[in-house]
Enzyme design. Structure first.
Site, PDB file in Angstrom:
ATOM      1  CG  ASP A 109      -2.086  -0.738   0.907  1.00 40.58           C
ATOM      2  OD1 ASP A 109      -2.475  -1.058  -0.073  1.00 40.58           O
ATOM      3  OD2 ASP A 109      -2.798  -1.432   1.815  1.00 40.58           O
TER       4      ASP A 109
ATOM      5  CE1 TYR B 203      -8.387  -4.492   7.371  1.00 47.35           C
ATOM      6  CE2 TYR B 203      -8.560  -5.502   5.177  1.00 47.35           C
ATOM      7  CZ  TYR B 203      -8.570  -5.665   6.617  1.00 47.35           C
ATOM      8  OH  TYR B 203      -8.777  -6.761   7.132  1.00 47.35           O
TER       9      TYR B 203
END
Lengths: 694, 694
Positions: A342, A430
């Site tokens: 990420d 998320y």
């Protein structure tokens, strides 16, 4: 990790109907002109050598780049990231408030002609001092422009459109995301590959719970061409029922007695100061904090005051989340590639939406904005990206009750108040909450909490009994037609500890070794004895934790001694550990090789910041922590960097639907013979008169 | 663990000069007559089947015992513990408020004629219904009378007095403690053996930092005879300098900016209710809490409301700290026996001093008193032993930011408020803080924090360089002449989970198994697949944790299903793990065999409460969790009990002197498919208007 993030979002609304709306909702209201923050960003100057690039500096970098290469002016070269190229450590350490700021440089990662570019721009000389093309495999993180451009591509495909029609899915309900980087073989090399998953937004804002399973696209991002469409046939799209999560839109009663609101109140106000935007002082701590496009939040020059002498002593030169690796555990087509990085693929900064006052951070929180850059080189404001607040959680700093001594009745107890720096990054589905917490006893606690939405997989099953004896390979059923795919989260922290200075630091493995005693020597048969091993080289410091072979891990300054002759140090107290069990030659694990150990210590090298490599996107893993460490440089009595990976295995359950209750894990950096004695011995207890009258 | 505790304190002031003062400071001001609490304990009645014995009940037990055996009236039999003998589980579960309280019984552990006695007293019939003499090896926990009686013994010894004189230690400064139980061989069997360590209180209230090393006594506690004196010659007594810790007595400046006091404020007051002294209701939780002489605090019948139906559902029948084992790592004479079992040897209840308002617990805390018993059978009040408070620590219950959907700007975040039940046990030198924390999402977090004083060893060394190449066997130098002896802490929790009832519970090991993929099957080479193994018998559930062989540990009700067909359950989320590495046949480890695994699951048996055995003091380990579990009873679809051991290795450092900054570790009990979906989805965010005006 996990799901698609704002910068990786590909919006397909059967065209570009909403495209400009979306685009402007990202860049528009947060542009500098609309900003309502305490800074006038348009004329801000740096005040500290580590301050992030200011808006005028960003604009100047863009101007210099355009002069250097017309591709930057014409828009054929795109800026993927731009950040301060920090001055040399020695320079920064020597700098004192009032001194001139060292020359400012910017590091720019860009794409032009399908190639990665790594440029260093000197703001003082106005020149590009370095311009490397594809120095390694891999590409810079995605930009919003990338994802918008690629959003057109699927509709070029008759097959895609026919498949959507055949599934009876209205085009108006389609939301497609681009969360999955490539590199799973030679056919995915030499070009930027992206994989696409679509969702239905019909009757829900929680698209993540409505995947359109079985239809997967692979796209060449630069040529804007479809490389592959896989249509495995329709899979039921999970219903929208139960997916709502917004307050005011829920119609189910809450079976819970009302809990009265609480607030941490300070009648005399907060006790910390933020100077010049990024320099924080609190209790016995001084540190620099800055928003970062990639790491989200960087803590620099954390310095604690000595409890005996008042001396300001260096603890950590730089600490940040270097990478966030989330491999999903499903080998099927459309899923095998879901192994996110990420930070390197999407950046934790752009996905750090404004924190919600009173809910994300307590009432007295102080907010810090981020200032990033658009692909065209313009400054972009990321408001309220970080908050700072003091925490009193009813915890006890130290205590002792003594009733032994006649005439002396001792009940000593001290409340624990800490300072928290927080950021919450919504990397698509998320949400990761990062806390750096500073304690008066010198301890630093880093917590990563996860919430938000699972990445789920559509399935024909509505009930586990439909599976019969078979178990689903991917994970548990968490709602009808909805599998919560098993996955891991690994967050690798770069911890450039500089204990009492950069040099003369060593990594000491403090082993608790079992000793067996011969008969007759003692009535005990065994005990543990502490033995210390100084790691000579980087390979000595590749640590796999084992509960049955326990160590403490100390980072000490061997050139300094406590009054008792102990070297001052900090120990890493691991917590929330999980090992990556993937094969070392599995493509995601090659890039995520920094999880092959939980702890590493490397020789300081200013270019070694990103555990998965500078150009992480689709890289082949030749620039990772594993590679650096395998050089096996000497790390004894040197300037060294510790790396620690926090991990979770996540087996989803029904409680994770439609939004997950927060889970969290922490590790600590704890002084060990750093102070001559307990540094919080002298703090005062609370008295009733100190506390607020509400 | 750790050091000597109030009940194990042996006070030797060159006579009994202060003996009555001390005695009365323990029993005197806290006697019932002097109590200033909200209860009239002298006429209190039980309101719940699990309520602790009331003062009138305690008095009645004593009367029944005296009638049963005149030794109890004459004082030749001493009561070491007295507690409610809880009714059968079925009886308790069926009981509803308003029903008659089931017949009350007391379990009494006593000593008479050098023998252990285990008695069951029926309060309704007024009869002793069971009276066992020495059913196993081992003795009941020590009483204050024991330690006072034994305090005379050393002075019988010419050798002891001469040794003290030879060391030039004024008798008036002597404080001797009795913290070390025996059983290290046949010569320590069949009699109550205790070992004594003396300290100097000259110029300090922190006696623990001034050990008189090298002079160790072993005493027969019943015959009040010295068994052995070991005098290894004088060792310097560490100086009193720096040992002070009381507020107002410290003269060093605090090198720290003032931090303004904070308080958790609730303008509308607390949200929990405590009915009838021990029954707690908050948000979606109901549970019973009671002070306990041995465990300190027992949580019973923890029940959570179903988020869909509002049904009250059983989670845990009983949870408590069953034993606290602290082996020290020094095999030398005088130290080898220091391996404490704080619950079974001393009791966590009597050492739980009154909590300090505002400092041990926040301002809005509610306090619960303990009511125990003197050796003569009289009620003794332990005021403010437990506190209950709501906590808002600036944490986030769940969140999600969504910027993907055009026209929809989602920033949902919910503050996390929890309910904490706390106790702090000052077991001599060490202070243990036990928190049971209840979250609205169904999670229970148990935290053990440690503070207080180290148990240190005197040494001739003043500086680590005095040691030359040699390393001290016992631990690091933490102050001049002061070694912080390395030790472990293991806290074993009895977790009688009753998921949706007592029966039909099973323990499921959810294994994350690495799968390797053959070439061509996927572009991935490996992934993790979840496989479930139901433990058939107790040996299947003897768990050693391993990071490289990961499991989740679920306790489920196999007779009930979620709407998706998943069995509802709770998982144990371990945290703060350390393994005991001592040899299994080492005497302390035989008694501490419950640390041979981190997790165990046993068939429910109401007599199996204490992981180290009912009669722990000096036992030979024939009544431990290891022994019960090795019977290998069936545990599938049964009423079962989970046991979990939290552990710390503790290598002391200078910061631990003269009082330790708190360290802590937690584990969690977390719902897994227990709720149909996220149970906190519907909780409201905070709005400014909700919060206090201070």
């Amino acid at each position: 990790m996990a799901g698609p993030s704002f910068p990786r979002l590909l919006l397909l609304f059967s065209g570009l109907l909403f495209l400009f709306t979306t685009y402007s909702s990202i860049y528009g209201p947060w542009s500098l002109s609309g900003s309502k923050t305490r800074f006038d960003y348009s004329s801000e100057k740096p005040h500290h050598p580590l301050d992030p690039l200011t808006a005028p500096e960003i604009e100047r970098v863009q101007a210099i780049l355009s002069g250097h290469d017309s591709a930057f002016g014409s828009g054929s070269a795109m800026i993927h990231s731009m950040a301060l190229d920090e001055p040399n450590k020695q320079r920064v350490v020597q700098w004192k408030k009032g001194d001139r700021i060292p020359p400012r440089k910017a590091e720019v990662l860009a794409m032009s002609n399908g190639e990665s570019r790594v440029l260093t721009v000197d703001l003082n000389s106005g020149r590009v001092v370095s311009d490397l093309t594809s120095p390694t495999s891999g590409y810079p993180m995605l930009t919003m422009d990338d994802t918008i451009a690629v959003s057109q591509v699927p509709f070029k495909s008759v097959e895609f459109n026919r498949s959507i029609e055949a599934r009876g899915i209205p085009f108006s309900s389609l939301v497609c995301l681009t969360p999955f980087a490539g590199w799973f073989g030679p056919d995915e090399e030499g070009r930027r590959v992206i994989k696409i998953q679509c969702y239905s937004k019909q009757d829900t804002v929680n698209i993540y719970m409505r995947p359109i399973e079985g239809l997967y696209l692979t796209v060449d991002m630069d040529k804007l061409e479809i490389i592959k469409i896989i249509d495995k046939g329709p899979v039921p799209v999970p219903s929208s029922i139960g997916t709502e999560y917004r307050y005011g839109f829920l119609d189910k009663p809450v079976h819970m007695d009302r809990v009265n609101p609480m607030s941490m109140e300070q009648p005399d106000g907060v006790s910390f100061r933020v100077e010049d935007g990024y320099s924080v002082e609190w209790a016995n701590w001084v540190f620099h904090i800055k928003p970062d496009l990639r790491a989200g939040m960087i803590i620099s020059q954390a310095t604690v005051r000595d409890s005996e002498t008042g001396e300001a002593r260096s603890v950590m030169y730089k600490g940040f989340a270097s990478e966030l690796y989330v491999p999903y555990m499903d080998p099927e087509e459309g899923w095998y590639s879901r192994a996110y990085m990420d930070a390197g693929e999407f950046g934790l900064g752009p996905s750090s939406m404004p924190l919600v006052p009173l809910n994300d951070c307590p009432r007295n929180a102080y907010y810090i904005d981020g200032l990033f850059v658009s692909p065209q080189g313009n400054p972009v404001l990321q408001p309220k990206m970080i908050c700072l607040f003091e925490r009193y959680a009813g915890e006890i700093s130290w205590r002792h009750s003594e009733i032994l001594l006649p005439g002396v009745d001792i009940r000593e107890s001290r409340p624990k108040v800490t300072l928290v720096a927080r950021m919450a990054s919504s990397v698509g589905n998320y949400d990761y909450i990062f806390d750096w917490e500073f304690q008066m006893d010198g301890l630093i606690r880093v917590t990563v909490a996860a919430s938000g939405m699972l990445m789920v997989k559509g399935t024909a099953y509505e009930n586990v009994h439909d599976l019969g004896e078979k178990e689903d390979d991917s994970g548990p059923l968490i709602s009808e037609n909805t599998i919560g795919v098993v996955h891991d989260h690994f967050i690798s922290f770069h911890l450039d500890m500089d204990i009492d200075g950069s040099e003369n630091n060593s990594f000491v493995k403090v082993h608790l070794e079992k000793q067996r005693l011969p008969p007759g020597k003692s009535r005990r048969k065994s005990y543990l004895k502490v033995k210390k091993y100084v790691a000579k080289t980087e390979k000595d410091a590749q640590i796999k934790l084992s509960m049955y072979d326990p160590y403490e891990f100390h980072l000490v300054n061997t050139n300094r001694q406590s009054r008792l002759g102990n070297p001052p140090g900090y120990k890493l107290v691991p917590g929330g550990n999980a090992a990556s069990l993937l094969d070392h030659d599995d493509p995601p694990q090659i890039r995520g090789a920094f999880t092959n150990n939980q702890i590493w210590v490397t020789r300081y090298n200013r270019s070694e910041q990103w555990a998965g490599g500078l150009l992480m996107y689709q890289s082949r893993g030749e620039d990772t922590l594993q590679v650096w460490s395998d050089r096996d440089r000497s790390i004894e009595n040197k300037d060294i960097v510790m790396w620690y990976t926090l991990g979770f295995h996540h087996v989803p359950c029904q409680e994770d639907f439609p939004v997950m209750p927060t889970i969290s894990a922490s590790f600590e950096l704890k002084p060990v013979n750093f102070f001559e004695s307990n540094p919080v011995l002298g703090i005062a207890p609370y008295f009733e008169k100190d506390l607020p009258v509400c």
